[in-house]
Scaffold this motif. Sequence first.
Motif, PDB file in Angstrom:
ATOM      1  N   GLY A 131       0.811  -1.212   0.000  1.00  0.00           N
ATOM      2  CA  GLY A 131       0.000   0.000   0.000  1.00  0.00           C
ATOM      3  C   GLY A 131       0.846   1.264   0.000  1.00  0.00           C
ATOM      4  O   GLY A 131       2.001   1.264   0.426  1.00  0.00           O
ATOM      5  N   ILE A 132       0.247   2.372  -0.457  1.00  0.00           N
ATOM      6  CA  ILE A 132       0.888   3.695  -0.486  1.00  0.00           C
ATOM      7  C   ILE A 132       2.236   3.655  -1.196  1.00  0.00           C
ATOM      8  O   ILE A 132       3.297   3.881  -0.613  1.00  0.00           O
ATOM      9  CB  ILE A 132       1.008   4.317   0.924  1.00  0.00           C
ATOM     10  N   ASN A 133       2.217   3.282  -2.484  1.00  0.00           N
ATOM     11  CA  ASN A 133       3.365   3.344  -3.380  1.00  0.00           C
ATOM     12  C   ASN A 133       2.845   3.831  -4.722  1.00  0.00           C
ATOM     13  O   ASN A 133       1.713   4.326  -4.797  1.00  0.00           O
ATOM     14  CB  ASN A 133       4.021   1.962  -3.500  1.00  0.00           C
ATOM     15  N   LEU A 154      -3.068  -3.538  -1.398  1.00  0.00           N
ATOM     16  CA  LEU A 154      -2.480  -2.796  -2.520  1.00  0.00           C
ATOM     17  C   LEU A 154      -3.054  -1.385  -2.593  1.00  0.00           C
ATOM     18  O   LEU A 154      -3.026  -0.747  -3.632  1.00  0.00           O
ATOM     19  CB  LEU A 154      -2.750  -3.543  -3.834  1.00  0.00           C
ATOM     20  N   ARG A 155      -3.565  -0.881  -1.482  1.00  0.00           N
ATOM     21  CA  ARG A 155      -4.267   0.404  -1.514  1.00  0.00           C
ATOM     22  C   ARG A 155      -3.329   1.559  -1.890  1.00  0.00           C
ATOM     23  O   ARG A 155      -2.106   1.462  -1.736  1.00  0.00           O
ATOM     24  CB  ARG A 155      -4.904   0.704  -0.162  1.00  0.00           C
ATOM     25  N   ASN A 156      -3.911   2.654  -2.333  1.00  0.00           N
ATOM     26  CA  ASN A 156      -3.164   3.862  -2.684  1.00  0.00           C
ATOM     27  C   ASN A 156      -1.976   3.568  -3.595  1.00  0.00           C
ATOM     28  O   ASN A 156      -0.819   3.816  -3.243  1.00  0.00           O
ATOM     29  CB  ASN A 156      -2.697   4.606  -1.418  1.00  0.00           C
ATOM     30  N   ASN A 157      -2.272   2.997  -4.755  1.00  0.00           N
ATOM     31  CA  ASN A 157      -1.305   2.850  -5.837  1.00  0.00           C
ATOM     32  C   ASN A 157      -1.986   3.332  -7.112  1.00  0.00           C
ATOM     33  O   ASN A 157      -2.992   4.053  -7.032  1.00  0.00           O
ATOM     34  CB  ASN A 157      -0.867   1.385  -5.955  1.00  0.00           C
ATOM     35  N   ARG A 179      -8.326  -0.295  -2.116  1.00  0.00           N
ATOM     36  CA  ARG A 179      -8.828   1.086  -2.087  1.00  0.00           C
ATOM     37  C   ARG A 179      -7.892   2.069  -2.797  1.00  0.00           C
ATOM     38  O   ARG A 179      -6.690   1.884  -2.807  1.00  0.00           O
ATOM     39  CB  ARG A 179      -8.967   1.566  -0.636  1.00  0.00           C
ATOM     40  N   TYR A 180      -8.481   3.157  -3.272  1.00  0.00           N
ATOM     41  CA  TYR A 180      -7.709   4.248  -3.877  1.00  0.00           C
ATOM     42  C   TYR A 180      -6.789   3.771  -4.992  1.00  0.00           C
ATOM     43  O   TYR A 180      -5.563   3.935  -4.944  1.00  0.00           O
ATOM     44  CB  TYR A 180      -6.892   5.008  -2.815  1.00  0.00           C
ATOM     45  N   ASN A 181      -7.367   3.119  -6.004  1.00  0.00           N
ATOM     46  CA  ASN A 181      -6.655   2.818  -7.233  1.00  0.00           C
ATOM     47  C   ASN A 181      -7.536   3.283  -8.384  1.00  0.00           C
ATOM     48  O   ASN A 181      -8.488   4.046  -8.168  1.00  0.00           O
ATOM     49  CB  ASN A 181      -6.338   1.315  -7.307  1.00  0.00           C
TER      50      ASN A 181
END
Length: 319
Positions: A131-133, A154-157, A179-181
Amino acid sequence: MEKTWFLYLTAVSLVQCFLVCLAMNGPNSTTDQSALLAFKSHISLDHPYHRLVNNWSSATSVCDWIGVSCSKRHRRVTALNLPDMGIGGTIPPHIGNLSFLSYFNITNNTFHDHLPSEMARLHRLKFVDFGINNFGGGVPAWFGNLPELQYLHLRNNSFTGLVPASIGNISTLESLDLRYNFMEGRVPEEIGYLPKLKKLFMGFNHFSGSIPTIFNISSLELIDFSSNMLSGILPKDLCIFVPKLKFIYLSWNEIDGQIPLTLGECRELQIISLSLNKFSGFVPKAIGNLTLLQRLYFGGNDFKGMIPYSSLLFSLVRI
Ligand SMILES: *[C@@H]1O[C@H](CO)[C@@H](O)[C@H](O)[C@H]1NC(C)=O
Ligand SMILES: *[C@@H]1O[C@H](CO)[C@@H](O)[C@H](O)[C@H]1NC(C)=O
Ligand SMILES: *[C@@H]1O[C@H](CO)[C@@H](O)[C@H](O)[C@H]1NC(C)=O
Ligand SMILES: *[C@@H]1O[C@H](CO)[C@@H](O)[C@H](O)[C@H]1NC(C)=O
Ligand SMILES: *[C@@H]1O[C@H](CO)[C@@H](O)[C@H](O)[C@H]1NC(C)=O
Ligand SMILES: *[C@@H]1O[C@H](CO)[C@@H](O)[C@H](O)[C@H]1NC(C)=O
Ligand SMILES: *[C@@H]1O[C@H](CO)[C@@H](O)[C@H](O)[C@H]1NC(C)=O
Ligand SMILES: *[C@@H]1O[C@H](CO)[C@@H](O)[C@H](O)[C@H]1NC(C)=O
Ligand SMILES: *[C@@H]1O[C@H](CO)[C@@H](O)[C@H](O)[C@H]1NC(C)=O
């Protein structure tokens, strides 16, 4: 008798040779070291004196490197724990040689590009937190071949495309966080095959179509499809088979129809978030029976009448 002994000893030494020879030819701790040195050579650091520079040195055992853990017996790398490190770059294919790796956490860094298919060989992986990458491309279908995976975060990619149907084959999966993809399309029905799933975070993507059949996964505790483009209705038996459900986040979609009367059967519900959809009809009275409720978000729909009265609930409703 002697002959039996002889055969027995031959068999034993053959088995021993088999194991030793396998250990000699197969991957070993030297392989792990070269895999991690390859990884290091692909890492970019947020400043030149980063603590990894001298610490990840071939003069010391990889087992003493920051963020690396090894098994006691074979000294093979079992965990890479490198969150919040101010590191980036790409993941090289050599990572696929860390055949004992079960925990891989590089959350909150700046890694980019796609995930190498050699990672499909990491059959012992249980925890993956990327996450976050800035990873991109599709979420690889080979995740479905990792037989022990429990956490896939895998969030925030910048992942795009569809959720691979093969995810439904990971029978050990407990938590999936996408989330957030920028993922899209229908969420595959195969997600409903995951018998141990507890947390499903799919919010803030571009998913469309109806919610897949997941309300029969009895282990489910959290469902989040916030801010997508989901349509259709909620199933009438919504709460019959998910007695442990605590959190349901469906705000900001295009779901219509009524709230199922069975909602009252989810006795452990703490947060219900249905705002900004196209729900209509009356809010079921059974909501008044949910004694653990902390928050209700119902605004931006087309409900009739009033929220069923309960002094407790009255103070909780956020429109
Ligand atoms: C690891 O395997 C390589 C060959 O694959 C071998 O040369 C090396 O001696 C082995 N190292 C250990 C520590 O067993
Ligand atoms: C690397 O860091 C670990 C953990 O802080 C420390 O135990 C080890 O001695 C360091 N190794 C080197 C070569 O600096
Ligand atoms: C991410 O890591 C940085 C340090 O590189 C830290 O300052 C920041 O608080 C971390 N963010 C989160 C969300 O953990
Ligand atoms: C490790 O992986 C790389 C790339 O997948 C490969 O070229 C290499 O031969 C592998 N084996 C060892 C022992 O490093
Ligand atoms: C990864 O590390 C972060 C930061 O320490 C932590 O919050 C997160 O729970 C870890 N992920 C997993 C799967 O253990
Ligand atoms: C995740 O992405 C969202 C949307 O881009 C952003 O609002 C949020 O702060 C991000 N979270 C972290 C921990 O980076
Ligand atoms: C799931 O696993 C089964 C059995 O191994 C296989 O036949 C099927 O193709 C897999 N499904 C996907 C979508 O990968
Ligand atoms: C849920 O129902 C679907 C469709 O009937 C089925 O394919 C799936 O295996 C069920 N899942 C569980 C965990 O029982
Ligand atoms: C609330 O719970 C009580 C006791 O279990 C039950 O008799 C009643 O029918 C429930 N009310 C609703 C509206 O479901």
